[in-house]
Design a protein around this motif. Structure first.
Motif, PDB file in Angstrom:
ATOM      1  N   GLU A 355       1.009  -1.421  -0.516  1.00 55.07           N
ATOM      2  CA  GLU A 355      -0.046   0.112  -0.204  1.00 55.07           C
ATOM      3  C   GLU A 355       0.798   1.358   0.141  1.00 55.07           C
ATOM      4  O   GLU A 355       0.418   1.713  -1.062  1.00 55.07           O
ATOM      5  CB  GLU A 355      -0.717   0.267   1.112  1.00 55.07           C
ATOM      6  CG  GLU A 355      -2.467  -1.274   1.269  1.00 55.07           C
ATOM      7  CD  GLU A 355      -2.633  -1.188   2.471  1.00 55.07           C
ATOM      8  OE1 GLU A 355      -3.773  -1.403   2.156  1.00 55.07           O
ATOM      9  OE2 GLU A 355      -2.020  -0.352   3.162  1.00 55.07           O
ATOM     10  N   PHE A 356       1.680   1.480   0.854  1.00 57.02           N
ATOM     11  CA  PHE A 356       2.869   2.053   0.741  1.00 57.02           C
ATOM     12  C   PHE A 356       3.675   2.670  -0.669  1.00 57.02           C
ATOM     13  O   PHE A 356       3.365   3.654  -1.075  1.00 57.02           O
ATOM     14  CB  PHE A 356       3.714   1.957   1.714  1.00 57.02           C
ATOM     15  CG  PHE A 356       5.261   2.808   1.625  1.00 57.02           C
ATOM     16  CD1 PHE A 356       4.307   4.031   2.484  1.00 57.02           C
ATOM     17  CD2 PHE A 356       6.084   3.622   1.434  1.00 57.02           C
ATOM     18  CE1 PHE A 356       5.663   5.849   2.274  1.00 57.02           C
ATOM     19  CE2 PHE A 356       7.436   4.417   1.319  1.00 57.02           C
ATOM     20  CZ  PHE A 356       7.189   5.390   2.014  1.00 57.02           C
ATOM     21  N   ARG A 370      12.964   7.971  -5.998  1.00 58.80           N
ATOM     22  CA  ARG A 370      13.434   8.288  -5.139  1.00 58.80           C
ATOM     23  C   ARG A 370      13.226   8.560  -3.957  1.00 58.80           C
ATOM     24  O   ARG A 370      14.039   8.416  -3.440  1.00 58.80           O
ATOM     25  CB  ARG A 370      14.213  10.158  -6.096  1.00 58.80           C
ATOM     26  CG  ARG A 370      14.711  10.357  -4.961  1.00 58.80           C
ATOM     27  CD  ARG A 370      15.159  11.865  -5.745  1.00 58.80           C
ATOM     28  NE  ARG A 370      16.779  12.617  -5.032  1.00 58.80           N
ATOM     29  CZ  ARG A 370      16.990  13.537  -4.872  1.00 58.80           C
ATOM     30  NH1 ARG A 370      16.175  14.639  -6.091  1.00 58.80           N
ATOM     31  NH2 ARG A 370      17.672  14.727  -3.863  1.00 58.80           N
ATOM     32  N   LEU A 371      12.128   8.644  -3.454  1.00 60.16           N
ATOM     33  CA  LEU A 371      11.696   8.891  -2.563  1.00 60.16           C
ATOM     34  C   LEU A 371      11.181   6.934  -1.883  1.00 60.16           C
ATOM     35  O   LEU A 371      11.973   6.841  -1.347  1.00 60.16           O
ATOM     36  CB  LEU A 371       9.908   9.295  -2.532  1.00 60.16           C
ATOM     37  CG  LEU A 371       9.875  10.559  -2.735  1.00 60.16           C
ATOM     38  CD1 LEU A 371       8.564  11.768  -3.629  1.00 60.16           C
ATOM     39  CD2 LEU A 371      10.948  11.786  -1.396  1.00 60.16           C
ATOM     40  N   LEU A 372      11.020   6.653  -2.780  1.00 58.92           N
ATOM     41  CA  LEU A 372      10.733   5.117  -2.364  1.00 58.92           C
ATOM     42  C   LEU A 372      12.487   4.689  -1.823  1.00 58.92           C
ATOM     43  O   LEU A 372      12.723   4.222  -1.181  1.00 58.92           O
ATOM     44  CB  LEU A 372      10.227   4.043  -2.917  1.00 58.92           C
ATOM     45  CG  LEU A 372       8.902   4.267  -3.618  1.00 58.92           C
ATOM     46  CD1 LEU A 372       8.505   3.297  -4.623  1.00 58.92           C
ATOM     47  CD2 LEU A 372       8.426   3.887  -2.054  1.00 58.92           C
ATOM     48  N   SER A 373      13.562   4.857  -2.675  1.00 57.85           N
ATOM     49  CA  SER A 373      15.028   4.755  -2.031  1.00 57.85           C
ATOM     50  C   SER A 373      15.021   4.749  -0.753  1.00 57.85           C
ATOM     51  O   SER A 373      16.070   4.493  -0.124  1.00 57.85           O
ATOM     52  CB  SER A 373      15.758   5.521  -3.145  1.00 57.85           C
ATOM     53  OG  SER A 373      16.581   6.379  -2.930  1.00 57.85           O
ATOM     54  N   LEU A 374      15.092   6.420  -0.040  1.00 59.31           N
ATOM     55  CA  LEU A 374      15.069   7.074   1.016  1.00 59.31           C
ATOM     56  C   LEU A 374      14.533   6.556   2.028  1.00 59.31           C
ATOM     57  O   LEU A 374      13.919   6.810   3.663  1.00 59.31           O
ATOM     58  CB  LEU A 374      14.598   8.089   1.028  1.00 59.31           C
ATOM     59  CG  LEU A 374      15.585   9.265  -0.499  1.00 59.31           C
ATOM     60  CD1 LEU A 374      15.426  10.557  -0.368  1.00 59.31           C
ATOM     61  CD2 LEU A 374      17.572   8.752   0.008  1.00 59.31           C
ATOM     62  N   GLU A 381       5.638  -3.436   8.398  1.00 56.61           N
ATOM     63  CA  GLU A 381       6.205  -2.196   9.953  1.00 56.61           C
ATOM     64  C   GLU A 381       7.159  -1.156   9.680  1.00 56.61           C
ATOM     65  O   GLU A 381       6.772  -0.123  10.152  1.00 56.61           O
ATOM     66  CB  GLU A 381       7.060  -3.186  10.965  1.00 56.61           C
ATOM     67  CG  GLU A 381       7.676  -2.126  12.482  1.00 56.61           C
ATOM     68  CD  GLU A 381       8.612  -3.045  13.693  1.00 56.61           C
ATOM     69  OE1 GLU A 381       8.760  -2.581  13.881  1.00 56.61           O
ATOM     70  OE2 GLU A 381       9.120  -4.492  13.239  1.00 56.61           O
ATOM     71  N   GLU A 382       8.327  -1.381   8.822  1.00 57.27           N
ATOM     72  CA  GLU A 382       9.175  -0.857   7.983  1.00 57.27           C
ATOM     73  C   GLU A 382       8.405   0.695   7.367  1.00 57.27           C
ATOM     74  O   GLU A 382       8.093   1.706   7.287  1.00 57.27           O
ATOM     75  CB  GLU A 382      10.048  -1.135   6.952  1.00 57.27           C
ATOM     76  CG  GLU A 382      11.186  -1.711   7.888  1.00 57.27           C
ATOM     77  CD  GLU A 382      12.867  -1.706   6.985  1.00 57.27           C
ATOM     78  OE1 GLU A 382      13.630  -1.862   7.196  1.00 57.27           O
ATOM     79  OE2 GLU A 382      11.934  -2.189   5.649  1.00 57.27           O
ATOM     80  N   ALA A 383       7.341   0.243   6.390  1.00 59.53           N
ATOM     81  CA  ALA A 383       6.279   0.633   5.658  1.00 59.53           C
ATOM     82  C   ALA A 383       5.276   1.811   6.520  1.00 59.53           C
ATOM     83  O   ALA A 383       5.274   2.834   5.800  1.00 59.53           O
ATOM     84  CB  ALA A 383       4.792   0.507   4.820  1.00 59.53           C
ATOM     85  N   ALA A 384       5.019   1.245   7.715  1.00 61.12           N
ATOM     86  CA  ALA A 384       3.878   2.288   8.427  1.00 61.12           C
ATOM     87  C   ALA A 384       5.043   3.500   9.224  1.00 61.12           C
ATOM     88  O   ALA A 384       4.730   4.428   9.384  1.00 61.12           O
ATOM     89  CB  ALA A 384       3.609   0.631   9.412  1.00 61.12           C
TER      90      ALA A 384
END
Length: 530
Positions: A355-356, A370-374, A381-384
């Motif tokens: 979803e993220f 670029r944002l997803l790499s950061l 858990e990381e995504a939340a």
């Protein structure tokens, strides 16, 4: 003649001569305003006047017209009780972190253009004035909420004014017929015109309460902060205030509505009421108009049309520029404080990695990779955690960018902040430093019957009040015992941390993330809360 009658005669003579009025007794202060004499109450060495009319009731032929100054009255008018809230859905419901003190407003009415005043009972000179503009999404709210009680701040040596203004379809309805009727003076901004009328009332009457009309600070939170920025942009408000504070509103990315779009929205609402003419619409009861644009928590039910957007309009008169844009011109070049809380507009903790990733790609397009790499999102858990960090980074990048450009254009300092102290709860879940959680600290109304505030909360309240009161008095938040707060600087990417970690800090969670979001915004991307 009785002693009380003699005192009252003396008071009326002072009023006739334009002299500031002091209390006639320890519990009944009298003040002579331009419209007539008011009787208030004395509470904890503060004189309080509630429900003071600053304009006529905007009803009948005055519905959807500029406010008209309140008529004069004879005798002494009691100013003991709050006036009605402006017409809105009522009663408001508690939800999420918003317990009763955040939402309980007086019963609404169209007869609502009232303000409230708190001023020190004992003073040796004119005191600075703050005018508070409530939030509520331009669709609700009131200057009478208990979290806006001005007693504590007034006891610190300032005059506090809270105001009502028209909201929802009564405050921000545009329509081609209304535009023609206004003849180029204003369209759809009746709520903003109310605020300007209240500020004119302050200019005319502040001295009677011991206030300094040349030292007025306008303040607001959420929609109230957006309104503050709109007033800074409005030529009709020029000269009515000396500085401004916009809490949780400058980096929202919610623009004013162009007039043509606002008129289309108004035609939709017009149709929903069933009225055939503007005359018929003015004759409808307010509940009929209010019900034509119901509020939904979340998405509207299936088959229900989306809610009609009603907020400030780019009408070319009251509002010639979009206050949400960093480079928008200003009519009032004044010092400003602006910022956000650490946990505003947060997504659910249950956001999944898929979803993220999907939401970032849908929203940020070519900048998504670029944002997803950061922002790590290998696990749910990381995504939340990343989803929450990204939301905060977006509104703080937007706020910093807005503040730097506003300072450049206006030529006056802008002081930006991030407030980080979580508001306590009696039992889980907690909501951290949620939207509007700073207000009880700022006003000094930490009611422990509502929340388990403790000594640490009292310290945080003193910290906020110290900075805000210094700014209200001088235009500079420094002067108290706290860490130095510097205005924003294009070459120093910092804001002021307030709350648990007071002191200069980066606006976002890493410099790489900040640069990525700035690149996105500079290329035309919109940084917003939605």
């Amino acid at each position: 003649m009785t002693i009380r009658a003699a005192c009252l005669v003396g008071i009326l003579v002072l009023a006739a001569n334009g002299a500031p009025l002091l209390a006639a007794s320890p519990t009944a202060p009298f003040v002579g305003t331009k419209a007539g004499t008011l009787r208030g109450v004395r509470e904890d060495a503060v004189d309080v006047f509630r429900g003071v009319p600053y304009a006529e009731a905007p009803v009948g032929a005055l519905r959807w017209r500029a406010p008209v100054a309140a008529k004069s009255w004879s005798g002494v008018r009691p100013a003991i009780e709050y006036g009605a809230s402006c017409y809105q859905e009522w009663p408001a419901r508690t939800f999420g972190p918003y317990t009763s003190e955040f939402v309980d407003t007086p019963r609404p009415s169209e007869d609502c253009l009232y303000l409230n005043v708190w001023s020190p009972a004992q003073r040796t000179a004119k005191v600075p004035v703050m005018v508070w503009i409530h939030g509520g999404g331009f669709s609700g709210g009131s200057g009478a909420l208990s979290i806006y009680d001005g007693t504590h701040l007034a006891s610190q040596g300032i005059m506090v004014v809270t105001i009502n203004y028209r909201v929802g379809p009564f405050g921000f309805l545009a329509h081609p017929e209304l535009t023609r009727e206004a003849r180029g003076t204003a369209a759809g901004n009746y709520g903003l015109q109310d605020m300007i009328a209240a500020l004119r009332w302050v200019q005319d009457n502040a001295a009677a309460f011991g206030g300094d009309a040349a030292n007025v600070t306008i303040m607001g939170q959420s929609a109230g902060a957006m309104a503050v920025n709109a007033l800074v942009a409005s030529p009709q408000a020029k000269g009515l205030f000396a500085r401004a504070i916009a809490q949780s509103g400058s980096g929202m990315g919610i623009p004013a509505i162009p007039l043509a779009e606002a008129e289309n929205n108004g035609e939709r609402l017009f149709k929903a009421t069933g009225a055939a003419t503007l005359t018929e619409l003015r004759a409808l009861p307010p509940e009929k108009i209010q019900s034509a644009n119901p509020f939904y928590f979340g998405s509207p039910p299936p088959g229900t049309p989306p809610r009609i957007e009603l907020r400030p309009v780019l009408d070319g008169g009251v509002l010639p520029a979009d206050y949400s844009q960093p480079g928008a011109p200003v009519a009032s070049a004044v010092p400003i404080i602006t910022g956000f809380n650490a946990d505003e507009f947060m997504p659910s903790n249950e956001v999944t990695a898929a979803e993220f990733q999907q939401s970032v790609r849908a929203r940020y397009g070519a900048d998504a990779d670029r944002l997803l790499s950061l922002y790590p999102h290998a696990t749910n858990e990381e995504a939340a955690q990343s989803a929450r960090a990204l939301v905060r980074d977006v509104y703080m990048t937007a706020t910093y960018r807005w503040a730097v450009e506003h300072s450049r254009i206006g030529g006056r300092p802008v002081y930006a902040y991030l407030f980080t102290h979580p508001s306590p709860v009696a039992k889980p879940p907690g909501f951290g430093t949620f939207h509007s959680s700073e207000i009880p600290y700022l006003f000094g109304v930490l009611d422990r019957n509502h929340r388990p505030y403790d000594d640490r909360d009292e310290q945080i309240a003193k910290q906020l009040q110290s900075y805000w009161l210094s700014f209200i008095r001088t235009g500079d938040p420094n002067g108290g015992p706290g860490a130095r707060w510097n205005p924003v600087d294009r070459n120093v990417v910092q804001v002021m941390g307030l709350g648990d970690d007071a002191g200069p800090r980066p606006p976002v969670s890493s410099n790489q993330r900040f640069q990525a979001l700035m690149t996105y915004a500079d290329s035309g991307g919109r940084l917003s809360i939605r």
